[in-house]
Design an enzyme around this catalytic site. Structure first.
Site, PDB file in Angstrom:
ATOM      1  N   TYR A   1       0.827  -1.209   0.000  1.00  0.00           N
ATOM      2  CA  TYR A   1       0.000   0.000   0.000  1.00  0.00           C
ATOM      3  C   TYR A   1       0.862   1.261   0.000  1.00  0.00           C
ATOM      4  CZ  TYR A   1      -3.319  -3.554   1.460  1.00  0.00           C
ATOM      5  OH  TYR A   1      -4.073  -4.691   1.530  1.00  0.00           O
TER       6      TYR A   1
ATOM      7  N   ARG B   1       2.816  -4.813  -5.759  1.00  0.00           N
ATOM      8  CA  ARG B   1       1.539  -4.173  -6.092  1.00  0.00           C
ATOM      9  C   ARG B   1       1.251  -3.012  -5.151  1.00  0.00           C
ATOM     10  NH1 ARG B   1      -3.686  -5.174  -3.826  1.00  0.00           N
ATOM     11  NH2 ARG B   1      -2.482  -4.614  -1.992  1.00  0.00           N
TER      12      ARG B   1
ATOM     13  N   GLU C   1      -2.899  -1.458  -9.241  1.00  0.00           N
ATOM     14  CA  GLU C   1      -4.103  -2.282  -9.352  1.00  0.00           C
ATOM     15  C   GLU C   1      -5.296  -1.477  -9.850  1.00  0.00           C
ATOM     16  OE1 GLU C   1      -6.807  -5.014  -6.362  1.00  0.00           O
ATOM     17  OE2 GLU C   1      -4.626  -5.224  -6.381  1.00  0.00           O
TER      18      GLU C   1
ATOM     19  N   HIS D   1      -8.830  -0.530  -9.435  1.00  0.00           N
ATOM     20  CA  HIS D   1      -9.611  -0.605  -8.199  1.00  0.00           C
ATOM     21  C   HIS D   1     -10.460   0.649  -8.047  1.00  0.00           C
ATOM     22  CE1 HIS D   1     -10.507  -1.295  -3.934  1.00  0.00           C
ATOM     23  NE2 HIS D   1     -10.048  -2.526  -4.106  1.00  0.00           N
TER      24      HIS D   1
ATOM     25  N   ASP E   1      -7.436  -6.327 -11.755  1.00  0.00           N
ATOM     26  CA  ASP E   1      -8.498  -6.911 -10.934  1.00  0.00           C
ATOM     27  C   ASP E   1      -9.751  -6.960 -11.789  1.00  0.00           C
ATOM     28  OD1 ASP E   1     -10.763  -7.160  -9.088  1.00  0.00           O
ATOM     29  OD2 ASP E   1      -9.239  -6.984  -7.518  1.00  0.00           O
TER      30      ASP E   1
ATOM     31  N   HIS F   1     -13.254  -5.581 -10.512  1.00  0.00           N
ATOM     32  CA  HIS F   1     -13.397  -4.145 -10.312  1.00  0.00           C
ATOM     33  C   HIS F   1     -13.547  -3.375 -11.625  1.00  0.00           C
ATOM     34  CE1 HIS F   1     -13.280  -4.389  -6.090  1.00  0.00           C
ATOM     35  NE2 HIS F   1     -12.023  -4.752  -5.987  1.00  0.00           N
TER      36      HIS F   1
ATOM     37  N   HIS G   1      -6.030 -10.448 -10.563  1.00  0.00           N
ATOM     38  CA  HIS G   1      -6.777 -10.901  -9.398  1.00  0.00           C
ATOM     39  C   HIS G   1      -8.120 -11.426  -9.883  1.00  0.00           C
ATOM     40  CE1 HIS G   1      -4.723  -8.671  -5.803  1.00  0.00           C
ATOM     41  NE2 HIS G   1      -4.087  -9.755  -6.182  1.00  0.00           N
TER      42      HIS G   1
ATOM     43  N   TYR H   1     -11.383  -6.101   5.594  1.00  0.00           N
ATOM     44  CA  TYR H   1     -10.422  -6.110   6.698  1.00  0.00           C
ATOM     45  C   TYR H   1     -11.090  -6.298   8.056  1.00  0.00           C
ATOM     46  CZ  TYR H   1      -7.337  -4.217   3.097  1.00  0.00           C
ATOM     47  OH  TYR H   1      -6.624  -4.034   1.942  1.00  0.00           O
TER      48      TYR H   1
ATOM     49  N   GLU I   1      -8.471 -14.644  -5.311  1.00  0.00           N
ATOM     50  CA  GLU I   1      -8.619 -13.756  -4.168  1.00  0.00           C
ATOM     51  C   GLU I   1      -9.967 -14.028  -3.500  1.00  0.00           C
ATOM     52  OE1 GLU I   1      -7.166  -9.178  -3.520  1.00  0.00           O
ATOM     53  OE2 GLU I   1      -8.664  -9.538  -5.071  1.00  0.00           O
TER      54      GLU I   1
END
Length: 286
Positions: free
Chosen positions: A70, A102, A142, A144, A175, A178, A201, A220, A256
């Site tokens: 991140y 990533r 990514e 997203h 991804d 997304h 992903h 999370y 994922e």
């Protein structure tokens, strides 16, 4: 396509790296994608135990496919801090033998960014991508929601700008879900972005109305909603045309899964993926 598991799927479980290596071997996986949190823990605090797991993983012909982190590319973010974080992840990537790192293209949707802010994100990505390129590692951004790369057209434009500034410095982690949620089919997304895509992903959902279940605040949160999450062959996204296109290609596709019992889901999704690949191969031979 090469298959990998994502250790983020085990974010709420006490599952050791050694167990994941044994699982990867048992299922015949080609790689393990390390969540950045896990990579840091293994490198900083469990290095001796991790070394043995890495030897077993490499001995089975698999690898650490990517470290998913991140690094903050947001306009106005502390660039020295971002550079330092990138260098730390590069150190870990080299130790793990991972060829990719990533990160996300900021934390705001493309429509909320000015032209200057979009350019600043691309500029910072290229700067960090150069560092990675020099170390033999690829920096992937990514696709997203809530980032610059939230739609097909904007993503392609940003990658063209990055390529013009420094060819090969920045790639994509595509991804599929997304982009699908914005109206882009998996095959169209791949065909438009394949020249920059270094990894994918793969996940699925029962219907479009439930895609918010993948928002960070949900995934999370150990008690967050998992409503609508489905296996790769059981949801609203039809992956088959894309898998036919990817058949035989060496690119990594990471499964994922954010729901319960990741090991069971991973095993079932692998069975389905391999069946689709067999079908694609048979059609190609005919």
């Amino acid at each position: 396509m090469r298959h990998a598991l994502c250790t983020i799927s085990y974010r709420h479980q006490l599952t050791s790296f050694g167990e994941l290596v044994r699982l990867a071997s048992r299922l015949g996986l080609d790689g393990i994608e390390l969540w950045g949190v896990h990579a840091g823990q293994l490198y900083e605090q469990e290095r001796r135990q991790t070394e043995e797991g890495l030897r077993r993983l490499l001995g089975a012909g698999a690898e650490i496919s990517m470290i998913s982190d991140y690094i903050d590319l947001s306009p106005g973010a502390d660039r020295d801090a971002a550079r330092d974080r990138c260098l730390r992840q590069l150190e870990r990537a080299r130790w793990f033998g991972a060829g990719r790192i990533r990160c996300f293209a900021g934390h705001r949707a493309s429509r909320d960014l000015s032209d200057g802010e979009r350019e600043a994100i691309v500029e910072q990505a290229v700067a960090l991508g150069r560092l990675c390129l020099e170390a033999g590692v690829q920096l992937l951004l990514e696709t997203h929601p809530g980032t610059l790369l939230d739609r097909l057209d904007v993503t392609a434009r940003a990658m063209e700008q990055a390529e013009q500034a420094c060819p090969g410095a920045v790639g994509l982690n595509l991804d599929v879900l997304h982009l699908w949620e914005t109206g882009t089919s998996p095959l169209v997304g791949w065909q438009r972005l394949r020249r920059w895509t270094g990894s994918l992903h793969l996940k699925n959902i029962d219907r479009l109305e439930h895609v918010s279940v993948f928002a960070p605040a949900q995934v999370y949160d150990a008690s967050g909603s998992r409503e609508g999450m489905r296996g790769l062959g059981e949801g609203a996204i039809d992956y088959r045309p894309l898998l036919t296109e990817l058949s035989g290609q060496p690119i990594f596709g990471s499964i994922e899964w954010f729901g319960a019992d990741p090991t069971d889901r991973l095993a079932r999704d692998l069975v389905w993926l391999r069946e689709q690949e067999r079908v694609a191969l048979a059609v190609g031979i005919d």
